[in-house]
Design a protein around this motif. Sequence first.
Motif, PDB file in Angstrom:
ATOM      1  N   ILE A  50       0.872  -1.173   0.000  1.00  0.00           N
ATOM      2  CA  ILE A  50       0.000   0.000   0.000  1.00  0.00           C
ATOM      3  C   ILE A  50       0.907   1.221   0.000  1.00  0.00           C
ATOM      4  CG2 ILE A  50      -1.884   1.159   1.211  1.00  0.00           C
ATOM      5  CD1 ILE A  50      -2.055  -1.688   2.750  1.00  0.00           C
ATOM      6  N   GLY A  52       1.221   5.392   0.068  1.00  0.00           N
ATOM      7  CA  GLY A  52       0.628   6.719   0.270  1.00  0.00           C
ATOM      8  C   GLY A  52       1.516   7.728  -0.435  1.00  0.00           C
ATOM      9  N   GLY A  53       2.136   8.617   0.360  1.00  0.00           N
ATOM     10  CA  GLY A  53       3.022   9.626  -0.225  1.00  0.00           C
ATOM     11  C   GLY A  53       4.454   9.134  -0.386  1.00  0.00           C
ATOM     12  N   SER A  55       6.719   8.727   1.843  1.00  0.00           N
ATOM     13  CA  SER A  55       7.666   9.540   2.617  1.00  0.00           C
ATOM     14  C   SER A  55       8.226   8.816   3.833  1.00  0.00           C
ATOM     15  CB  SER A  55       7.000  10.848   3.059  1.00  0.00           C
ATOM     16  OG  SER A  55       5.938  10.583   3.948  1.00  0.00           O
ATOM     17  N   ASN A  56       7.848   7.550   3.984  1.00  0.00           N
ATOM     18  CA  ASN A  56       8.402   6.800   5.116  1.00  0.00           C
ATOM     19  C   ASN A  56       8.820   5.409   4.675  1.00  0.00           C
ATOM     20  OD1 ASN A  56       9.229   6.851   7.751  1.00  0.00           O
ATOM     21  ND2 ASN A  56       7.366   5.916   8.533  1.00  0.00           N
ATOM     22  N   SER A 120       0.365  10.983   3.602  1.00  0.00           N
ATOM     23  CA  SER A 120      -1.090  10.905   3.478  1.00  0.00           C
ATOM     24  C   SER A 120      -1.755  10.722   4.836  1.00  0.00           C
ATOM     25  CB  SER A 120      -1.426   9.698   2.599  1.00  0.00           C
ATOM     26  OG  SER A 120      -0.923   8.522   3.217  1.00  0.00           O
ATOM     27  N   GLY A 130       4.277  11.532  14.969  1.00  0.00           N
ATOM     28  CA  GLY A 130       4.396  12.471  16.082  1.00  0.00           C
ATOM     29  C   GLY A 130       5.422  13.544  15.788  1.00  0.00           C
ATOM     30  N   ARG A 223      10.523  23.668  11.108  1.00  0.00           N
ATOM     31  CA  ARG A 223      10.788  22.506  10.251  1.00  0.00           C
ATOM     32  C   ARG A 223      11.576  22.928   9.008  1.00  0.00           C
ATOM     33  NH1 ARG A 223       7.615  17.845  11.657  1.00  0.00           N
ATOM     34  NH2 ARG A 223       8.286  16.953   9.704  1.00  0.00           N
TER      35      ARG A 223
HETATM   36  C1  FAD Z   1      11.026  15.628   5.491  1.00  0.00           C
HETATM   37  C2  FAD Z   1      10.263  14.606   6.283  1.00  0.00           C
HETATM   38  C3  FAD Z   1       9.875  14.900   7.577  1.00  0.00           C
HETATM   39  C4  FAD Z   1       9.162  13.962   8.325  1.00  0.00           C
HETATM   40  N1  FAD Z   1       8.796  14.286   9.591  1.00  0.00           N
HETATM   41  C5  FAD Z   1       8.117  13.397  10.339  1.00  0.00           C
HETATM   42  C6  FAD Z   1       7.735  13.719  11.675  1.00  0.00           C
HETATM   43  O1  FAD Z   1       7.985  14.810  12.167  1.00  0.00           O
HETATM   44  N2  FAD Z   1       7.084  12.784  12.388  1.00  0.00           N
HETATM   45  C7  FAD Z   1       6.763  11.560  11.868  1.00  0.00           C
HETATM   46  O2  FAD Z   1       6.156  10.751  12.584  1.00  0.00           O
HETATM   47  N3  FAD Z   1       7.098  11.233  10.605  1.00  0.00           N
HETATM   48  C8  FAD Z   1       7.765  12.111   9.826  1.00  0.00           C
HETATM   49  N4  FAD Z   1       8.128  11.784   8.548  1.00  0.00           N
HETATM   50  C9  FAD Z   1       7.809  10.443   8.021  1.00  0.00           C
HETATM   51  C10 FAD Z   1       6.513  10.388   7.163  1.00  0.00           C
HETATM   52  O3  FAD Z   1       6.214  11.635   6.618  1.00  0.00           O
HETATM   53  C11 FAD Z   1       5.312   9.895   7.963  1.00  0.00           C
HETATM   54  O4  FAD Z   1       5.576   8.647   8.532  1.00  0.00           O
HETATM   55  C12 FAD Z   1       4.052   9.798   7.086  1.00  0.00           C
HETATM   56  O5  FAD Z   1       2.940   9.484   7.879  1.00  0.00           O
HETATM   57  C13 FAD Z   1       4.167   8.760   5.972  1.00  0.00           C
HETATM   58  O6  FAD Z   1       3.057   8.928   5.115  1.00  0.00           O
HETATM   59  P1  FAD Z   1       3.067   8.398   3.622  1.00  0.00           P
HETATM   60  O7  FAD Z   1       1.691   8.538   3.085  1.00  0.00           O
HETATM   61  O8  FAD Z   1       4.131   9.052   2.851  1.00  0.00           O
HETATM   62  O9  FAD Z   1       3.400   6.863   3.864  1.00  0.00           O
HETATM   63  P2  FAD Z   1       4.195   5.881   2.882  1.00  0.00           P
HETATM   64  O10 FAD Z   1       5.640   6.202   2.939  1.00  0.00           O
HETATM   65  O11 FAD Z   1       3.546   5.818   1.548  1.00  0.00           O
HETATM   66  O12 FAD Z   1       3.962   4.501   3.642  1.00  0.00           O
HETATM   67  C14 FAD Z   1       4.551   4.262   4.894  1.00  0.00           C
HETATM   68  C15 FAD Z   1       4.029   2.920   5.419  1.00  0.00           C
HETATM   69  O13 FAD Z   1       2.636   3.028   5.658  1.00  0.00           O
HETATM   70  C16 FAD Z   1       1.907   2.095   4.852  1.00  0.00           C
HETATM   71  N5  FAD Z   1       0.696   2.784   4.391  1.00  0.00           N
HETATM   72  C17 FAD Z   1       0.624   3.946   3.691  1.00  0.00           C
HETATM   73  N6  FAD Z   1      -0.663   4.270   3.479  1.00  0.00           N
HETATM   74  C18 FAD Z   1      -1.413   3.295   4.055  1.00  0.00           C
HETATM   75  C19 FAD Z   1      -2.818   3.040   4.161  1.00  0.00           C
HETATM   76  N7  FAD Z   1      -3.737   3.860   3.629  1.00  0.00           N
HETATM   77  N8  FAD Z   1      -3.221   1.924   4.822  1.00  0.00           N
HETATM   78  C20 FAD Z   1      -2.322   1.078   5.381  1.00  0.00           C
HETATM   79  N9  FAD Z   1      -0.988   1.247   5.294  1.00  0.00           N
HETATM   80  C21 FAD Z   1      -0.544   2.348   4.639  1.00  0.00           C
HETATM   81  C22 FAD Z   1       2.845   1.729   3.707  1.00  0.00           C
HETATM   82  O14 FAD Z   1       2.555   0.447   3.172  1.00  0.00           O
HETATM   83  C23 FAD Z   1       4.192   1.785   4.401  1.00  0.00           C
HETATM   84  O15 FAD Z   1       4.428   0.588   5.105  1.00  0.00           O
HETATM   85  C24 FAD Z   1       8.834  12.702   7.763  1.00  0.00           C
HETATM   86  C25 FAD Z   1       9.230  12.412   6.447  1.00  0.00           C
HETATM   87  C26 FAD Z   1       9.929  13.357   5.714  1.00  0.00           C
HETATM   88  C27 FAD Z   1      10.327  13.035   4.295  1.00  0.00           C
END
Ligand code: FAD
Length: 362
Positions: A50, A52-53, A55-56, A120, A130, A223
């Motif tokens: 799955i 999302g963005g 970013s993790n 996302s 957090g 940030r």
């Molecule tokens: C510059 C920067 C700063 C950041 N700062 C923080 C911060 O301050 N605090 C923090 O906690 N994180 C931070 N992050 C990490 C990240 O942004 C978060 O963890 C964010 O919630 C990830 O969202 P995503 O949609 O990009 O997830 P993705 O990277 O797309 O997915 C991450 C994980 O979640 C799963 N996933 C995604 N969407 C779903 C869904 N709908 N249902 C089930 N599983 C799903 C994916 O399979 C994967 O395992 C930062 C990242 C960056 C690049």
Amino acid sequence: MREIQKDISLRQLTTFKIGGPARYFTEAQSFAEIEQAWQFAREHRLNTLILGGGSNMLVSDAGFDGLVIKINLTGMTIQAEDEQTILLNAAAGECWDDVTARCVESGWWGIENLSLIPGSAGALAVQNVGAYGQEASEVIESLDVCDLADGRRFQMTTQQCGFGYRVSMFNTTCPGRYLILSVTLRLKKRGEANLSYRDLAAYFEGKKSPTLTDIREAVIAIRNAKLPDPAIIGNAGSFFKNLTLDLAAFQRMLAHVRRQRGNETAAVIETRCRISGNQVKVPTALLLDVCGLKGLKIGGAALYDKHPLILINATGNATADEVMSLMKTVRQTVYAHTGLEIMPEPNFIGFTQEELECYFAL
Ligand SMILES: Cc1cc2nc3c(=O)[nH]c(=O)nc-3n(C[C@H](O)[C@H](O)[C@H](O)COP(=O)(O)OP(=O)(O)OC[C@H]3O[C@@H](n4cnc5c(N)ncnc54)[C@H](O)[C@@H]3O)c2cc1C
């Protein structure tokens, strides 16, 4: 049915800008499209990822041998409200920062300190996002999820999620099993600024009680000054989690540091860690610093100079292997000098068990 594409590069779909192709790839804008994608994966016996963005996560150079489902469900709706609270439902594909912006503009308290976190709304619960003294688990009322084991759709309560520091059941006991379709947040119509985090407190020192907009602006300014913009420098935010030790473990660590690095280094660590009761918060950035890791690079991967917990794609052409090798060196060095095992935050996609064992060896 939405098209299922083949051999789609995941590189541009992650903020690290690293990684090989997905064998199959599709985007879902509705639950019906998710069901169709799920059916396709079952028929072809494919693993699913799955997305999302992005970013993790760090995607391996080999890519993902399965079906990637990019979640594009959108919409925000008020589910209920009274004088004090509001229940806001955000679809999984909503950009998280659009959700925080809407809440701040509407005067709803609870997620303002989580401004500007990439990604996302659907991923919010996965690592219990957090920042600056607020955590997702404090405001998540429930999740609408689909169990990918049998396609069943149901509401999950906060208690079922197993939240902790950067963890939930979604990234520990059941990774990849539940697809989060939407998240319902419980927000307050009247609130107080949470300035428990040092940088935020310093920002508002001597100023009158900040409004929601003031807090959002402060968080964005802090940030932007500290973190690399993923649109310019590939990264996934903090690569390593901070540590909380009990006092006995903390003393053992200090004794280890005295033997390996001398009394002075141990004293630096002791004065910079926060002790509260039997618990000691150990900032991992401090450990990297005292272990002399600042500025470390392997190939195109490097520790970010303004924030060593962030591993960056410094050249724009770093490989996943270089990032993982850098992680390995950092973990091994910290372990040798402090006796502590530091753990990464991002999700590792498409690596074999053998590869992971090698990268995680101490
Ligand atoms: C510059 C920067 C700063 C950041 N700062 C923080 C911060 O301050 N605090 C923090 O906690 N994180 C931070 N992050 C990490 C990240 O942004 C978060 O963890 C964010 O919630 C990830 O969202 P995503 O949609 O990009 O997830 P993705 O990277 O797309 O997915 C991450 C994980 O979640 C799963 N996933 C995604 N969407 C779903 C869904 N709908 N249902 C089930 N599983 C799903 C994916 O399979 C994967 O395992 C930062 C990242 C960056 C690049």
